[in-house]
Scaffold this active site. Structure first.
Site, short mmCIF file in Angstrom:
data_model
loop_
_atom_site.label_atom_id
_atom_site.label_comp_id
_atom_site.label_asym_id
_atom_site.label_seq_id
_atom_site.Cartn_x
_atom_site.Cartn_y
_atom_site.Cartn_z
N ASP A 87 0.84 -1.19 0.00
CA ASP A 87 0.00 0.00 0.00
C ASP A 87 0.88 1.24 0.00
O ASP A 87 1.81 1.36 0.80
CB ASP A 87 -0.91 0.02 1.23
CG ASP A 87 -2.37 -0.02 0.86
OD1 ASP A 87 -2.82 0.93 0.21
OD2 ASP A 87 -3.06 -0.99 1.22
N ASP A 193 -3.36 4.41 -2.19
CA ASP A 193 -4.50 4.74 -1.36
C ASP A 193 -4.98 6.17 -1.63
O ASP A 193 -4.16 7.09 -1.77
CB ASP A 193 -4.09 4.59 0.12
CG ASP A 193 -5.22 4.90 1.07
OD1 ASP A 193 -6.16 4.09 1.16
OD2 ASP A 193 -5.17 5.96 1.73
N GLU A 250 -6.64 3.72 -6.08
CA GLU A 250 -7.96 3.78 -5.46
C GLU A 250 -8.61 5.08 -5.89
O GLU A 250 -8.15 6.17 -5.56
CB GLU A 250 -7.86 3.73 -3.94
CG GLU A 250 -9.22 3.77 -3.27
CD GLU A 250 -9.16 3.89 -1.75
OE1 GLU A 250 -10.13 3.46 -1.09
OE2 GLU A 250 -8.16 4.42 -1.23
N HIS A 325 -10.45 -4.18 2.63
CA HIS A 325 -10.35 -3.76 4.03
C HIS A 325 -11.27 -2.60 4.38
O HIS A 325 -11.40 -2.26 5.56
CB HIS A 325 -8.90 -3.37 4.34
CG HIS A 325 -8.43 -2.21 3.51
ND1 HIS A 325 -8.06 -2.36 2.19
CD2 HIS A 325 -8.30 -0.90 3.79
CE1 HIS A 325 -7.72 -1.18 1.70
NE2 HIS A 325 -7.85 -0.28 2.65
N ASP A 326 -11.88 -1.98 3.39
CA ASP A 326 -12.78 -0.84 3.64
C ASP A 326 -14.25 -1.21 3.54
O ASP A 326 -15.10 -0.31 3.52
CB ASP A 326 -12.48 0.29 2.65
CG ASP A 326 -11.24 1.08 3.02
OD1 ASP A 326 -10.90 1.12 4.22
OD2 ASP A 326 -10.61 1.66 2.13
#
Length: 564
Positions: A87, A193, A250, A325-326
């Protein structure tokens, strides 16, 4: 439709497995069939946002180990012909990062302009106000007053996550150096991210007032700003193009074909692929995540058809995913975690993901059918800052009466980020091997781990895990069709409204595969089988039932047919 010749590269065929490092503990050699590991942030961090608040990009969060340990991981993965995706969080840092400490030390600091600092505004009564009305993603104002220098700084997430100012050339070069630090050690790519928040409107104007709340979404001014594509192209030219890597951005607040195409079209020389978010937003309400909007199979049909047909036109590439993960777990939101349907539903979703064109991303736990915490968990079970802040804000607005926030709790039980970050369910021991029986885990462990765990599925040929292994093997054996082949949606008149159907075809050989997926808890009769008078069943999560050219799909049934 005009399609471009498909270039074949390793990252298009990759199967990526996302591990949430705080909640994963594997020590044996059994394999699922993935070839790339994605680690969310493992860098030095105060962990106020589960690692997405980075204090030092070149150090590792102490409980996870050291840079030397990560180097060993990279080397061991490469020795097994596997790769590592990290990330990259460079829209913001932690307020404990040395850059921010220096930036906030004085108005004349050399790094002052590495972040966004603005003078206060004052109303007619002389009361100090924020520089604009932007609302933080986690609630409240996106601006925070710093007593030391008498100015506000911008933090679109937590107040401890100040946004970096990408207009500053020296700051950009420093982030590029941090990227090279890891790429030179063999990291095989980045998931970037909050990527499109790096460019804001230069004037930071007020967001449009659409509610009676004091703060409004300023997304039209802080997402995909005027310099966004310049930054991505610069990043690629100065860093990424010097390595054979995968890049995934993202893309928040942006889901239309034209905007997405500007990031991923090959001739734009920007990114390999994106997470647009629409596949995990299908049960969001018109005013946000925690507002109710029921999922219907037509939504996944529309999203799937859009991107599977758009990317060949754009000469871009898809990411294929349902969980991360979100998000809450797709099994609980888009299919069923009811005991009588859970295994079939998990296998149906596996069939969906493994038969689409694009790079495949799994979240740890999908391969065993992990689900959300469930309806018997109260608000105290959720520790993630996003869910907690929302629940507390609504509770306060409703007078502190918990009996008046049942609707909010229901949405948390479906969509809270905690669900995607639950500890991996290894076995049926009290804490799924994470702690001793007399100590409390740092995060809620789903009580259903006693029945749904990896240990119980490893040697079970009928398990969800066994089915995932079968699907991933099938995908690798049929790369020409399932990865690089064309996509054609089957008409709803042949499938019915709750069955998603599509056809994949190899460009070179004309070989086809038909996919039928029942997104409902009721049996469905499908006419589309008439397309395949001479066929073989590649895979199915049920005993195929063919009568007079029709297929009967059981609840959450899935079947992949291959023409002769």
């Amino acid at each position: 439709m005009v399609c471009h010749p498909v270039e074949r590269v390793w990252w298009k065929e990759a199967v990526v497995y996302q591990i949430y490092p705080a909640n994963f503990l594997d020590s044996n050699g059994d394999g699922l069939g993935v070839d790339t590991i994605w680690l969310p942030p493992i860098f030095a961090s105060p962990q106020k946002d589960m690692g997405y608040d980075i204090a030092d990009y070149r150090s590792i969060h102490a409980p996870y180990g050291t840079v030397a340990d990560v180097q060993k991981l990279i080397d061991e993965l490469h020795s097994q012909q596997m790769r590592l995706l990290m990330d990259l969080v460079v829209n913001h840092t932690s307020d404990e990062h040395e850059w921010f400490k220096e930036s906030r030390s004085s108005r004349t600091s050399a790094k002052r302009d590495w972040y966004f600092w603005r003078d206060p505004k004052y109303d007619e009564q002389g009361i100090r106000k924020e520089p604009n009305n932007w609302k933080s993603v986690f609630g409240g104002s996106a601006w925070h007053f710093d007593e030391t220098t008498g100015q506000y700084y911008l933090a679109l997430f937590l107040l401890s996550q100040p946004d970096l100012n990408w207009t500053n050339y020296a700051m950009r070069q420093a982030t590029y150096d941090d990227m090279r630090f890891w790429l030179d050690r063999g990291v095989d790519g980045f998931r970037i991210d909050s990527m499109n928040l790096m460019s804001k409107h230069p004037n930071l104007p007020d967001g449009k007032v659409v509610t009676d709340e004091p703060y409004q979404s300023g997304a039209e001014f802080f997402a995909s700003g005027p310099k966004m594509h310049d930054y991505v192209r610069e990043m690629r030219a100065e860093v990424f193009d010097n390595y054979d890597i995968m890049t995934v951005g993202e893309l928040g607040f942006t889901k239309d074909e034209h905007s997405v195409g500007q990031y991923v079209a090959k001739d734009r020389r920007e990114l390999n692929m994106l997470f647009t978010g629409d596949i995990v937003d299908m049960d969001f309400g018109p005013n946000g995540k925690y507002e109710r909007s029921d999922f219907h199979p037509s939504k996944i049909r529309n999203v799937t058809n859009l991107w599977q047909t758009a990317m060949p036109k754009l000469n871009g590439w898809n990411s294929v995913y349902l969980d991360n993960h979100d998000s809450g777990r797709s099994l609980s939101r888009y299919a069923s975690d009811a005991p009588e349907h859970r295994a079939a539903a998990a296998k149906m979703l596996a069939t969906y993901m493994a038969t689409l064109s694009g790079t495949l991303f799994l979240l740890a736990g999908q391969e065993i059918g992990m689900a959300n915490l469930g309806k018997d968990y109260g608000a105290d079970a959720y520790i993630d800052v996003e869910a907690k802040n929302h629940y507390k804000a609504v509770l306060k607005a409703r007078g502190g009466d918990e009996s008046r926030v049942a609707d909010v709790l229901k949405e948390l039980q479906l969509k809270a980020r905690d669900h995607g970050r639950l500890p991996m369910q290894w076995d049926s021991s009290p804490n799924a091997v994470f702690t001793t029986t007399d100590s409390k885990p740092w995060m809620t462990i789903n009580k259903d781990h006693k029945e749904w765990n990896a240990a119980s599925q490893i040697d079970d040929s009928t398990s969800v895990m066994a089915y995932w292994k079968q699907m991933l093997a099938l995908r690798k054996q049929n790369t020409d069709i399932l990865v690089y082949g064309s996509y054609s949606p089957l008409p709803e008149s042949e499938t019915g409204e709750v069955v998603l159907g599509y056809e994949r075809e190899c460009h070179e050989t004309g070989k086809k595969a038909g996919v039928l997926l029942n997104f409902s808890a009721t049996q469905q009769r499908v006419l589309a089988a008439k397309r395949y008078p001479d066929f073989s069943v590649l895979v199915s999560n049920q005993d195929p039932n063919f009568v007079d050219g029709q297929i009967t799909l059981k609840p959450f049934g899935a079947i992949v047919l291959q023409s002769a």
